[in-house]
Enzyme design. Structure first.
Site, short mmCIF file in Angstrom:
data_model
loop_
_atom_site.label_atom_id
_atom_site.label_comp_id
_atom_site.label_asym_id
_atom_site.label_seq_id
_atom_site.Cartn_x
_atom_site.Cartn_y
_atom_site.Cartn_z
N PHE A 1 0.85 -1.18 0.00
CA PHE A 1 0.00 0.00 0.00
C PHE A 1 0.89 1.24 0.00
CE2 PHE A 1 -2.35 -3.52 1.60
CZ PHE A 1 -3.62 -3.36 1.09
N VAL B 1 2.64 -1.50 4.35
CA VAL B 1 2.28 -0.11 4.14
C VAL B 1 3.58 0.68 4.06
CG1 VAL B 1 1.09 1.88 5.15
CG2 VAL B 1 0.14 -0.42 5.43
N CYS B 2 3.76 1.44 2.99
CA CYS B 2 5.00 2.22 2.82
C CYS B 2 5.13 3.22 3.96
CB CYS B 2 4.98 2.93 1.48
SG CYS B 2 6.44 3.98 1.24
N VAL B 3 6.22 3.13 4.69
CA VAL B 3 6.41 3.97 5.87
C VAL B 3 6.52 5.44 5.49
CG1 VAL B 3 8.92 3.66 6.01
CG2 VAL B 3 7.62 4.19 8.08
N ALA C 1 3.13 6.70 4.57
CA ALA C 1 2.29 6.71 5.78
C ALA C 1 2.62 7.90 6.67
CB ALA C 1 2.47 5.40 6.54
#
Length: 130
Positions: free
Chosen positions: A38, A76-78, A81
């Site tokens: 994501f 989830v791409c940090v 995010a």
């Protein structure tokens, strides 16, 4: 066949629904999903703090149930995010914030996870984006 799936769109986007239906069809067809990634506004699919109106489909809940039911690797791409205020406990503590919105099964990690997924999959399928 092994698929890596990347989602760039928020939960209210038609492409988020299409990505979920595609992922369901992949598994129903006997194929494998080696990673869901994501990215960009797709990180909102992992945000526990968003409330979907009662007259709309709750895609966040559907994604969560799908990931949990099939024990999938959901990353989830940090960086994406953090830009959007989607922080897990560790990142919230690191940056002195109180908001914690993604909880397991979601895992915050780097863009390298998408690269690794693409390298180990037969196909990388992307949904949404600009």
């Amino acid at each position: 066949m092994k698929f890596a799936i990347a989602l760039f769109s928020p939960p209210h986007s038609p492409s988020s629904r299409r990505a979920l239906r595609f992922a369901e069809a992949v598994l129903a067809g006997g194929h494998e999903i080696n990673r869901l990634f994501f990215y960009r506004d797709g990180v909102y699919n992992a945000a526990d703090s968003i409330v979907t109106p009662q007259d709309e489909s709750d895609l966040q809940a559907q994604w969560r149930a799908f990931v949990e039911r099939h024990a999938l690797d959901a990353v989830v791409c940090v960086a994406a995010a953090l830009r959007r205020g989607v922080l897990d406990t560790r990142e919230a503590q690191r940056y002195g914030r109180v908001a914690v919105v993604p909880t397991p099964p979601w895992e915050l990690s780097g863009l390298g996870q998408l690269h690794e997924a693409a390298q180990s999959a037969d196909r990388l399928i992307c949904f949404g984006g600009d």
